[in-house]
Design a protein around this motif. Structure first.
Motif, PDB file in Angstrom:
ATOM      1  N   ALA A  80     -16.163   3.926  -3.530  1.00  0.00           N
ATOM      2  CA  ALA A  80     -15.365   4.481  -2.429  1.00  0.00           C
ATOM      3  C   ALA A  80     -13.953   4.710  -2.931  1.00  0.00           C
ATOM      4  CB  ALA A  80     -15.370   3.540  -1.228  1.00  0.00           C
ATOM      5  N   GLU A  81     -13.450   5.954  -2.782  1.00  0.00           N
ATOM      6  CA  GLU A  81     -12.106   6.308  -3.215  1.00  0.00           C
ATOM      7  C   GLU A  81     -11.366   6.969  -2.070  1.00  0.00           C
ATOM      8  OE1 GLU A  81     -10.643   5.724  -6.030  1.00  0.00           O
ATOM      9  OE2 GLU A  81     -12.357   4.849  -7.074  1.00  0.00           O
ATOM     10  N   PRO A  82     -10.142   6.441  -1.712  1.00  0.00           N
ATOM     11  CA  PRO A  82      -9.379   7.110  -0.638  1.00  0.00           C
ATOM     12  C   PRO A  82      -8.893   8.479  -1.105  1.00  0.00           C
ATOM     13  CG  PRO A  82      -8.073   5.371  -1.657  1.00  0.00           C
ATOM     14  CD  PRO A  82      -9.433   5.270  -2.246  1.00  0.00           C
ATOM     15  N   ASN A  89      -3.870   3.773   6.307  1.00  0.00           N
ATOM     16  CA  ASN A  89      -3.568   2.450   5.755  1.00  0.00           C
ATOM     17  C   ASN A  89      -4.467   1.368   6.355  1.00  0.00           C
ATOM     18  OD1 ASN A  89      -1.973   0.777   3.986  1.00  0.00           O
ATOM     19  ND2 ASN A  89      -0.941  -0.037   5.789  1.00  0.00           N
ATOM     20  N   SER A  90      -5.750   1.685   6.475  1.00  0.00           N
ATOM     21  CA  SER A  90      -6.705   0.737   7.065  1.00  0.00           C
ATOM     22  C   SER A  90      -7.800   0.450   6.053  1.00  0.00           C
ATOM     23  CB  SER A  90      -7.317   1.300   8.352  1.00  0.00           C
ATOM     24  OG  SER A  90      -6.298   1.483   9.324  1.00  0.00           O
ATOM     25  N   LEU A  91      -8.273  -0.789   6.044  1.00  0.00           N
ATOM     26  CA  LEU A  91      -9.319  -1.225   5.133  1.00  0.00           C
ATOM     27  C   LEU A  91     -10.681  -1.021   5.806  1.00  0.00           C
ATOM     28  CD1 LEU A  91      -9.951  -2.659   2.389  1.00  0.00           C
ATOM     29  CD2 LEU A  91     -10.038  -4.783   3.697  1.00  0.00           C
ATOM     30  N   ARG A 146      -9.289   1.310   1.115  1.00  0.00           N
ATOM     31  CA  ARG A 146      -8.221   1.436   2.118  1.00  0.00           C
ATOM     32  C   ARG A 146      -7.711   2.869   2.099  1.00  0.00           C
ATOM     33  NH1 ARG A 146      -4.827  -1.988   4.822  1.00  0.00           N
ATOM     34  NH2 ARG A 146      -5.664  -3.785   3.685  1.00  0.00           N
ATOM     35  N   THR A 147      -7.577   3.434   3.278  1.00  0.00           N
ATOM     36  CA  THR A 147      -7.008   4.773   3.381  1.00  0.00           C
ATOM     37  C   THR A 147      -5.550   4.747   2.945  1.00  0.00           C
ATOM     38  OG1 THR A 147      -6.558   4.323   5.703  1.00  0.00           O
ATOM     39  CG2 THR A 147      -8.559   5.556   5.198  1.00  0.00           C
ATOM     40  N   MET A 148      -5.076   5.906   2.549  1.00  0.00           N
ATOM     41  CA  MET A 148      -3.694   6.017   2.086  1.00  0.00           C
ATOM     42  C   MET A 148      -2.719   5.770   3.233  1.00  0.00           C
ATOM     43  SD  MET A 148      -3.843   9.274  -0.473  1.00  0.00           S
ATOM     44  CE  MET A 148      -4.888   9.292  -1.917  1.00  0.00           C
ATOM     45  N   GLN A 149      -1.522   5.426   2.829  1.00  0.00           N
ATOM     46  CA  GLN A 149      -0.479   5.186   3.814  1.00  0.00           C
ATOM     47  C   GLN A 149      -0.049   6.499   4.460  1.00  0.00           C
ATOM     48  OE1 GLN A 149       2.834   2.794   2.596  1.00  0.00           O
ATOM     49  NE2 GLN A 149       1.575   1.452   1.295  1.00  0.00           N
TER      50      GLN A 149
END
Length: 1099
Positions: free
Chosen positions: A427-429, A481-483, A506-509
């Motif tokens: 999994a890659e954001p 920014n969520s895991l 985790r999604t990017m900020q």
């Protein structure tokens, strides 16, 4: 030799003088008138070569004689030696004509005669020998030649300096070859110049004179790169290290070695280990079961030489450090699975085989799983499985050394046609709201779709997504920014396969979607406001907050006016900011925003604030110090007043003091004279102006008054203790206003009062306020005074105080201390020697000497009563009656405060069984109280009546009571005593509200004895408190202040009594006998005594 020669000449001189005198005496009557007379002839003289020698001569006659000199019976020619030898002539009577010889030489040595000649005749003096001494010193090197190291082809100069007397010749030699020509040999110093030197050699410096020949060698070393060391030898091998030894291969010293190594047959450069000082080294950090190539390089101060021949070796095996790769499992039938894998990435040796572990209960320890060993293969089948079950599978590799780590477990469902787990699930954001998932399909013929299970965080609700049979999927619509946690399973027409292990991403900020909370704005002064806030709601931060921005703009009539301004604070945890540089009496609008690495977030709602009116600026201030211990303070209004001034405020005081004097003045006043300005001190003056808004910024000025000698003397000179030969003195500094600077030292002046004119002056440096005078006479009165010094000199002496030393045979008390302190009494104690038997009473002085109590010294203690509560007292113990009789020991104590006001209450009366119930006082909560004791004190009977031992509980000697209690505590274990003694009836950690005296039960290890019929008692509640030396507590909380290792007792009488006694306690045990004999400070509370009689109650 010279000494024998001198002896011979002296003998010759004496012999001839005798014959000469006899001749003169014989012919005296025949000498004509005016014949010359030698009044002073030359004497024997020894002079060092090159020094000046003077031979004296004086003669008289009529007419005046002419003086000449003979050497060895020949006239001395003073005209043919360049003035080196001259005759010094002078007129008068007698005529003087000394012979002076400068730069004396060996040829000047001889027998000299002074000759006086006039018309009447010639007179010869007695001869005198002049000896010229020649110093003879063998040659020695004052600057010996030094060794040199040079580069090949270099040049060097070698200097050699030798001295001696005579001075030696110096030459250079190389072996047997003379490098200095014989006809050009220098004296004393020779410099050898060497150019284009190619070989090392030893050069010899030779210094020679008639007194000897000496040599010194200079080594000239031509530097060269070291030779290659010998081929390294492997002496020890482990899985991660190789130990090498080698031969230096160099006759010359080597500075250090460099070990070079690399994997064999590798194109990468050698790695180097620098600074190896020995010829043995262990190279660590190598990979197991790997072949390496090693070589060694020697380094000297020229540089590094060529490397040695390489040596190759392989490290030892080790258990694999990584698990097998790409483990897969798929069904062959409903009871058989096929498992396959690839070799570990780090096998660390020769793989001997693999172990496959499988189970239906993965929660069990792996040792409880079923195991299947595989020899030399990457594939195996496992049969006899239970259909329609999910199995977990792990694989490890092993070498001859041991097992490697297990793989993560994979799942497989024992159902025909169901696919295995997808491989390489990642999994890659991709953005703030999307994550890209990818995988490798399992080995299966028919995969109809994939099922993705994900959730937001550990506790989020699971979501399911069905995807086409591809190898990736982009999940969108996520929160920034969520895991997120993911699992993936493949589906075939036969059913859903086992899902992968859970992975996370985790999604990017993103920028914060929520503004900072609780924004508040507060005016600080006319030009500044304070803005405060709290961070945005965590769910709306969308990243790590990196800082905050405060936006503000000036407002007029509800509309922004002018350019908006921005202040940035780059602190994630910042929660306030001061915005300065604003205009007075102006309205501003403020908003705050948080930002992440992605940018600024939402702004808070605007907050309006108006700055206050402006306060005045700094006044102009001038301070002038006068010679009359005053300071003239003058001021002028500030340049910016922002309205009419309403006055001034002045604060001033010594810089080294905490308290300042504050004065206010009207707007029309412009000066003030401060008095009592101390010399030698620095003062701070702070002046501010006031308008209708308030006081403005202070103008601060400092002045330093020059030091002078003290104008006052040290205070309160007294003696702390004395012996037969010493007195310990203590005093206080001069009054602050009279010190006139920093006290640098004190001077003590003392004398025996019986000796008026022999005072002794002693300096006290550094300026301590205590001093012990030693070496005094026993039983003697001394007059003592002291004065202080600053850097400018001494001040006046204090008034004289007299002290008397003890007699030699007198033994006095020691260890004078306070054992207990009550509200109105203090128990003092001391120690005396075993053989002390003096009838001379001790005296105790207190209340500044106003009160005096006599006591027998053998009593070793005294209770001082009728004191004031919560008052400090100083007690002095002495055994002399007069004023000069030596204040021997001094202690200080502060009586306890008056705190508890309530008293206990009896509940009913004493019954026939000797019991009575009392309601105990309520004690305020105090964490320092560690326990409570109920103490019973039987009263003694005299003539049929019970006698109270004291009118007030403060008169009770608590030390003796505690000893009785401790003695009784020990006797409880041994048996009853016939004589009634105080005893402990109970011990509690928390004081109960009621207690029955005499119920014969045990409380905390103590027996509550039955009260005897007809006996009268006093009972106490005693509390034990932990107390530290540094603690000084509020007396209102039933505690005490600890001072100078003293004990205190808190007491109050109100038909009943409270006592607080502090005694020493070694451990946390509450056993009183240990507490009395201890070292740690503990407080005990005697609370509420009552007199009671069994079968009747008196109160």
């Amino acid at each position: 030799t010279g000494s024998l020669m001198i002896t011979h000449y002296i003998h010759y001189y004496i012999t001839n003088m005798k014959s000469f005198k006899s001749y003169i005496s014989f012919a005296e009557d025949q000498i004509p008138r005016g014949f010359p007379t030698i009044d002073m002839g030359p004497q024997l003289k020894v002079v060092e070569r090159t020094r000046t020698a003077t031979m004296l001569c004086a003669a008289s006659g009529n007419p005046d004689p002419e003086i000449t000199w003979f050497k060895d019976f020949l006239p001395v020619d003073t005209s043919n030696n360049n003035g080196r030898i001259k005759q010094l002539r002078s007129g008068g009577t007698p005529i003087r004509g000394a012979l002076q010889i400068e730069l004396s030489e060996e040829s000047d040595q001889g027998k000299y005669e002074c000759v006086a000649t006039n018309s009447a005749g010639t007179r010869y003096s007695a001869p005198a020998n002049l000896y010229v001494r020649v110093r003879r010193v063998p040659p020695r090197f004052s600057i010996p030649p030094t060794n040199h190291e040079i580069m090949p082809g270099g040049s060097v100069n070698i200097t050699c300096v030798a001295v001696g007397s005579p001075m030696p010749y110096v030459k250079w030699m190389l072996g047997a070859e003379d490098l200095t020509p014989e006809d050009d040999m220098p004296i004393g110093r020779n410099v050898l110049e060497l150019n284009d030197v190619r070989q090392s050699a030893n050069y010899t410096c030779v210094a020679m004179s008639t007194l000897g020949v000496i040599e010194a060698i200079a080594q000239i070393t031509v530097k060269a790169l070291p030779k290659p060391p010998g081929t390294p030898v492997v002496t020890e091998s482990t899985a991660t290290s190789i130990t090498l030894t080698w031969d230096s291969g160099n006759p010359e010293p080597v500075s250090y070695y460099i070990i070079q190594h690399k994997p064999k047959n590798s194109e990468e450069p050698y790695k180097e280990i620098d600074g190896v000082a020995t010829t043995r080294y262990s190279v660590a950090g190598l990979s197991p079961y790997s072949e390496y190539e090693f070589r060694v390089v020697a380094v000297n101060n020229i540089g590094r030489g060529p490397p040695s021949e390489p040596v190759s070796t392989r490290t030892s095996e080790q258990a694999p450090s990584s698990a097998p790769r790409n483990v897969q499992a798929r069904m062959l039938s409903s009871t058989t699975i096929l498992v396959q894998w690839e070799e570990p990435e780090e096998p660390n040796g020769q793989i001997q085989g693999y172990r496959v572990y499988y189970t239906m209960d993965p929660t069990q320890h792996v040792n409880s799983w079923m195991k299947h060993n595989v020899a030399d293969s990457h594939i195996t089948t496992i049969g006899n499985l239970v259909p329609q079950k999910t199995y977990s599978v792990k694989v490890l590799a092993f070498t001859s050394v041991g097992d490697g780590p297990l793989t993560s477990d994979i799942q497989v469902i024992t159902q025909t046609g169901v696919p295995g787990q997808p491989l390489n699930f990642k999994a890659e954001p991709e953005s703030e709201t999307s994550i890209l998932l990818s995988w490798t399909p399992p080995r299966s013929d028919t995969i109809s779709s994939y099922e993705l299970i994900y959730k937001d965080g550990e506790h989020g609700e699971e979501q399911r997504v069905s995807t086409e049979p591809a190898t990736s999927y982009r999940l969108q619509g996520l929160r920034p920014n969520s895991l997120y946690l993911f699992r993936l399973a493949a589906r075939s027409p036969q059913g859903l396969g086992a899902s992968t292990a859970e992975i996370s991403a985790r999604t990017m900020q993103s920028i914060p979607s929520g503004p900072p909370r609780k924004v508040e704005v507060e005016a600080v002064n006319s030009t500044a406001v304070k803005v405060s806030w709290r961070s945005p709601v965590p769910s709306k931060q969308h990243g790590q907050i990196r800082g905050y921005q405060v936006h503000y703009v000036r407002m007029e009539n509800g509309e922004p006016k002018g350019q908006p301004m921005l202040k940035d604070v780059m602190l994630a945890d910042a929660q306030e900011m001061i915005i300065s540089g604003l205009q007075p009496e102006t309205t501003y609008s403020f908003t705050v925003t948080a930002y992440t690495t992605k940018g600024d977030g939402a702004r808070s709602k605007p907050k309006l604030i108006s700055t206050t009116g402006a306060v005045p600026g700094k006044p102009r201030l001038v301070i002038s110090h006068t010679q009359m211990n005053t300071a003239l303070i003058q001021w002028h209004p500030p340049l910016d007043t922002f309205g009419p001034l309403q006055g001034y405020r002045l604060k001033f005081g010594r810089k080294d003091m905490d308290t300042f004097t504050t004065m206010e003045f009207s707007e029309n006043e412009d000066h003030f004279t401060a008095t009592d300005i101390h010399k030698g001190a620095s003062y701070v003056f702070r002046l501010s102006a006031r308008n209708k808004v308030g006081f403005g910024e202070e103008m601060v000025k400092e002045i330093s008054v020059p030091e002078e000698a003290p104008s006052g003397f040290p205070q309160n000179l007294h003696s702390e203790s004395s012996t037969s030969t010493s007195v310990q003195l203590t005093w206080q500094m001069p009054l602050l206003a009279e010190r006139n600077g920093i006290i640098t030292k004190y001077t003590i002046l003392y004398r025996d009062i019986n000796v008026a004119y022999q005072p002794v002056e002693l300096p006290v440096v550094p300026a301590d306020t205590t001093m012990t005078l030693s070496g005094l006479k026993p039983d003697t009165t001394y007059d003592v005074k002291v004065r202080a010094h600053t850097s400018k000199g001494p001040g006046p002496y204090s008034p004289s105080v007299q002290f008397r030393t003890l007699p030699v045979d007198q033994v006095f008390a020691k260890n004078f201390h306070v054992k207990a302190v009550m509200k109105t009494s203090v128990l003092l104690s001391w120690e005396i020697p075993e053989n002390y038997n003096s009838a001379l009473p001790f005296k105790i002085l207190y209340d500044d000497g106003k009160m005096v109590v006599e006591v027998d010294g053998r009593a070793t203690q005294k209770l001082i009563t009728n004191l004031k509560p919560e008052t400090s007292y100083s007690f002095v113990l002495t055994n002399r009656g007069n004023s000069a009789g030596g204040l021997q020991h001094r202690v200080t104590a502060k009586t306890a405060p008056d705190v508890l006001r309530t008293k206990p209450v009896f509940i009913g009366k004493t019954n026939l069984d000797g019991m009575i119930t009392v309601e105990l006082p309520e004690v305020p909560s105090n964490e320092n109280i560690k326990g409570y004791y109920i103490v019973i004190v039987p009263l003694k009977r005299s003539r049929g009546k019970f006698i109270k031992p004291w009118e007030s509980p403060d008169e009770m000697e608590l030390d003796e009571l505690l000893k009785e209690i401790a003695r009784k505590r020990r006797s409880i274990r041994l048996g009853r005593e016939v004589e009634l003694k105080p005893y402990i009836a109970a011990h509690f950690e928390v004081l109960p509200t009621e207690f029955t005296l005499g119920d014969k039960k045990h409380y905390g290890g103590f027996e509550n004895k039955q009260l005897q019929s007809g006996q009268e008692y006093v009972f106490f509640v005693l509390a034990v408190m932990e107390h530290s030396e540094s603690l000084c507590c509020d007396p209102s909380q039933i505690t005490c202040c600890y001072l100078r290792s003293l004990t205190q007792v808190l007491s109050h009488e109100f038909h009943s009594s409270i006592f607080l006694n502090v005694f020493k306690k070694k451990s946390s045990s509450f056993a009183l006998e240990r507490a009395i004999e201890s070292e740690t400070c503990t407080a005990t509370l005697f609370s509420y005594s009552h007199s009671l009689r069994t079968l009747s109650v008196n109160y």
